[in-house]
Scaffold this motif. Structure first.
Motif, PDB file in Angstrom:
ATOM      1  N   ALA A 116      24.585  44.857  98.043  1.00 16.33           N
ATOM      2  CA  ALA A 116      23.691  45.223  96.946  1.00 16.33           C
ATOM      3  C   ALA A 116      23.892  44.288  95.755  1.00 16.33           C
ATOM      4  O   ALA A 116      25.026  43.989  95.373  1.00 16.33           O
ATOM      5  N   ASN A 117      22.798  43.846  95.163  1.00 17.04           N
ATOM      6  CA  ASN A 117      22.871  43.053  93.936  1.00 17.04           C
ATOM      7  C   ASN A 117      23.642  43.824  92.870  1.00 17.04           C
ATOM      8  O   ASN A 117      23.469  45.037  92.734  1.00 17.04           O
ATOM      9  N   ALA A 118      24.495  43.117  92.122  1.00 24.03           N
ATOM     10  CA  ALA A 118      25.273  43.757  91.056  1.00 24.03           C
ATOM     11  C   ALA A 118      25.448  42.796  89.885  1.00 24.03           C
ATOM     12  O   ALA A 118      25.690  41.611  90.083  1.00 24.03           O
ATOM     13  N   THR A 119      25.334  43.348  88.690  1.00 24.13           N
ATOM     14  CA  THR A 119      25.597  42.608  87.460  1.00 24.13           C
ATOM     15  C   THR A 119      26.442  43.484  86.551  1.00 24.13           C
ATOM     16  O   THR A 119      26.182  44.677  86.429  1.00 24.13           O
ATOM     17  N   HIS A 120      27.456  42.893  85.972  1.00 23.72           N
ATOM     18  CA  HIS A 120      28.312  43.591  85.007  1.00 23.72           C
ATOM     19  C   HIS A 120      28.311  42.819  83.699  1.00 23.72           C
ATOM     20  O   HIS A 120      28.358  41.595  83.701  1.00 23.72           O
ATOM     21  N   ILE A 121      28.297  43.548  82.602  1.00 22.69           N
ATOM     22  CA  ILE A 121      28.465  42.945  81.282  1.00 22.69           C
ATOM     23  C   ILE A 121      29.688  43.606  80.649  1.00 22.69           C
ATOM     24  O   ILE A 121      29.717  44.831  80.470  1.00 22.69           O
ATOM     25  N   TRP A 122      30.682  42.796  80.363  1.00 24.10           N
ATOM     26  CA  TRP A 122      31.931  43.248  79.754  1.00 24.10           C
ATOM     27  C   TRP A 122      31.952  42.812  78.296  1.00 24.10           C
ATOM     28  O   TRP A 122      31.587  41.676  77.995  1.00 24.10           O
ATOM     29  N   THR A 123      32.403  43.672  77.403  1.00 19.99           N
ATOM     30  CA  THR A 123      32.627  43.320  76.006  1.00 19.99           C
ATOM     31  C   THR A 123      34.109  43.509  75.723  1.00 19.99           C
ATOM     32  O   THR A 123      34.672  44.563  76.048  1.00 19.99           O
ATOM     33  N   LEU A 124      34.736  42.490  75.143  1.00 19.18           N
ATOM     34  CA  LEU A 124      36.165  42.539  74.851  1.00 19.18           C
ATOM     35  C   LEU A 124      36.420  42.345  73.363  1.00 19.18           C
ATOM     36  O   LEU A 124      35.691  41.610  72.692  1.00 19.18           O
ATOM     37  N   LYS A 125      37.461  43.009  72.881  1.00 14.46           N
ATOM     38  CA  LYS A 125      37.911  42.855  71.506  1.00 14.46           C
ATOM     39  C   LYS A 125      39.432  42.866  71.535  1.00 14.46           C
ATOM     40  O   LYS A 125      40.032  43.782  72.105  1.00 14.46           O
ATOM     41  N   ASN A 126      40.026  41.829  70.947  1.00  6.39           N
ATOM     42  CA  ASN A 126      41.487  41.715  70.903  1.00  6.39           C
ATOM     43  C   ASN A 126      42.117  41.817  72.297  1.00  6.39           C
ATOM     44  O   ASN A 126      43.147  42.459  72.476  1.00  6.39           O
ATOM     45  N   GLY A 127      41.459  41.210  73.285  1.00  4.90           N
ATOM     46  CA  GLY A 127      42.013  41.159  74.633  1.00  4.90           C
ATOM     47  C   GLY A 127      41.829  42.408  75.462  1.00  4.90           C
ATOM     48  O   GLY A 127      42.318  42.485  76.588  1.00  4.90           O
ATOM     49  N   LYS A 128      41.116  43.410  74.953  1.00  7.21           N
ATOM     50  CA  LYS A 128      40.888  44.663  75.681  1.00  7.21           C
ATOM     51  C   LYS A 128      39.389  44.874  75.881  1.00  7.21           C
ATOM     52  O   LYS A 128      38.569  44.547  75.018  1.00  7.21           O
ATOM     53  N   VAL A 129      39.033  45.466  77.018  1.00  5.41           N
ATOM     54  CA  VAL A 129      37.637  45.777  77.303  1.00  5.41           C
ATOM     55  C   VAL A 129      37.238  47.015  76.502  1.00  5.41           C
ATOM     56  O   VAL A 129      37.868  48.073  76.628  1.00  5.41           O
ATOM     57  N   THR A 130      36.189  46.880  75.694  1.00  2.00           N
ATOM     58  CA  THR A 130      35.705  48.000  74.880  1.00  2.00           C
ATOM     59  C   THR A 130      34.422  48.609  75.434  1.00  2.00           C
ATOM     60  O   THR A 130      34.142  49.774  75.171  1.00  2.00           O
ATOM     61  N   HIS A 131      33.648  47.811  76.179  1.00  2.41           N
ATOM     62  CA  HIS A 131      32.386  48.286  76.759  1.00  2.41           C
ATOM     63  C   HIS A 131      32.187  47.644  78.130  1.00  2.41           C
ATOM     64  O   HIS A 131      32.536  46.476  78.332  1.00  2.41           O
ATOM     65  N   PHE A 132      31.601  48.421  79.037  1.00  2.00           N
ATOM     66  CA  PHE A 132      31.225  47.941  80.354  1.00  2.00           C
ATOM     67  C   PHE A 132      29.826  48.456  80.641  1.00  2.00           C
ATOM     68  O   PHE A 132      29.542  49.648  80.443  1.00  2.00           O
ATOM     69  N   PHE A 133      28.941  47.568  81.096  1.00  3.72           N
ATOM     70  CA  PHE A 133      27.578  47.943  81.479  1.00  3.72           C
ATOM     71  C   PHE A 133      27.322  47.401  82.871  1.00  3.72           C
ATOM     72  O   PHE A 133      27.605  46.236  83.155  1.00  3.72           O
ATOM     73  N   GLN A 134      26.777  48.245  83.727  1.00  2.00           N
ATOM     74  CA  GLN A 134      26.555  47.891  85.124  1.00  2.00           C
ATOM     75  C   GLN A 134      25.071  47.990  85.461  1.00  2.00           C
ATOM     76  O   GLN A 134      24.402  48.943  85.048  1.00  2.00           O
ATOM     77  N   ALA A 135      24.575  47.037  86.233  1.00  5.77           N
ATOM     78  CA  ALA A 135      23.237  47.096  86.817  1.00  5.77           C
ATOM     79  C   ALA A 135      23.395  46.779  88.301  1.00  5.77           C
ATOM     80  O   ALA A 135      23.860  45.689  88.651  1.00  5.77           O
ATOM     81  N   VAL A 136      23.062  47.750  89.153  1.00  4.26           N
ATOM     82  CA  VAL A 136      23.281  47.621  90.601  1.00  4.26           C
ATOM     83  C   VAL A 136      22.082  48.186  91.338  1.00  4.26           C
ATOM     84  O   VAL A 136      21.475  49.179  90.917  1.00  4.26           O
ATOM     85  N   ASP A 137      21.770  47.586  92.467  1.00  2.00           N
ATOM     86  CA  ASP A 137      20.735  48.112  93.365  1.00  2.00           C
ATOM     87  C   ASP A 137      21.329  49.312  94.094  1.00  2.00           C
ATOM     88  O   ASP A 137      21.835  49.195  95.208  1.00  2.00           O
ATOM     89  N   THR A 138      21.294  50.475  93.450  1.00  2.00           N
ATOM     90  CA  THR A 138      21.934  51.669  94.017  1.00  2.00           C
ATOM     91  C   THR A 138      21.242  52.146  95.291  1.00  2.00           C
ATOM     92  O   THR A 138      21.887  52.763  96.144  1.00  2.00           O
ATOM     93  N   ALA A 139      19.963  51.862  95.453  1.00  2.00           N
ATOM     94  CA  ALA A 139      19.286  52.267  96.689  1.00  2.00           C
ATOM     95  C   ALA A 139      19.905  51.576  97.899  1.00  2.00           C
ATOM     96  O   ALA A 139      20.020  52.163  98.981  1.00  2.00           O
ATOM     97  N   ALA A 140      20.355  50.342  97.721  1.00  2.00           N
ATOM     98  CA  ALA A 140      20.941  49.596  98.832  1.00  2.00           C
ATOM     99  C   ALA A 140      22.305  50.135  99.243  1.00  2.00           C
ATOM    100  O   ALA A 140      22.689  50.004 100.405  1.00  2.00           O
ATOM    101  N   ILE A 141      23.029  50.751  98.325  1.00  2.00           N
ATOM    102  CA  ILE A 141      24.388  51.179  98.661  1.00  2.00           C
ATOM    103  C   ILE A 141      24.463  52.589  99.238  1.00  2.00           C
ATOM    104  O   ILE A 141      25.523  53.028  99.650  1.00  2.00           O
ATOM    105  N   ILE A 142      23.333  53.289  99.287  1.00  2.00           N
ATOM    106  CA  ILE A 142      23.335  54.634  99.883  1.00  2.00           C
ATOM    107  C   ILE A 142      22.315  54.735 101.008  1.00  2.00           C
ATOM    108  O   ILE A 142      21.869  55.833 101.335  1.00  2.00           O
ATOM    109  N   SER A 143      21.970  53.618 101.610  1.00  2.00           N
ATOM    110  CA  SER A 143      20.947  53.664 102.674  1.00  2.00           C
ATOM    111  C   SER A 143      21.576  53.921 104.029  1.00  2.00           C
ATOM    112  O   SER A 143      22.739  53.831 104.242  1.00  2.00           O
TER     113      SER A 143
END
Length: 128
Positions: free
Chosen positions: A101-128
């Motif tokens: 399945a296609n997947a994209t992640h967007i990570w936001t970091l501040k001071n070396g730590k991840v503060t935000h995570f956003f995911q975009a995935v073809d969820t239909a493909a992973i439960i077929s």
């Protein structure tokens, strides 16, 4: 360690099943935005804090998938953002079918730590 190297290291820790190592990269107030469409997502798919992510995301993956992995095709950084383009691969346990399945992640970091995570995935493909 740059933001890009930090995220790369996190993906390697995930691949090595070092979940504690992954969680150590997260800020205590991390906001994790999971795609709706996963079988275990509740509500709006937003989880706050490493413990919530562990219980509601990471612990659920082996219950629903065999051989789940992330195949990274591109990883890029700009400022406080790191973007991953790639695929989720594995087997959906309910049907026994393999998926890619296609997947994209967007990570936001501040001071070396991840503060935000956003995911975009073809969820239909992973439960077929």
């Amino acid at each position: 360690m740059t933001n890009l190297e930090n995220v790369q290291d996190g993906y390697q820790k995930f691949a090595d099943q070092d979940i504690e190592g992954v969680l150590a990269k997260f800020d205590e107030g991390i906001q994790w935005h999971e795609c709706n469409g996963f079988p275990f997502i509740e509500g709006d798919g937003i989880y706050i804090g490493p413990e919530s992510i562990l219980q509601n995301i990471f612990a659920m993956i082996p219950e629903h998938y065999d051989g789940f992995n992330i195949n990274i095709t591109d990883l890029m950084a700009s400022g406080d953002k790191v973007i991953m383009q790639g695929f989720y691969e594995g087997t959906w346990k309910e049907t026994g079918k393999d998926f890619k399945a296609n997947a994209t992640h967007i990570w936001t970091l501040k001071n070396g730590k991840v503060t935000h995570f956003f995911q975009a995935v073809d969820t239909a493909a992973i439960i077929s």
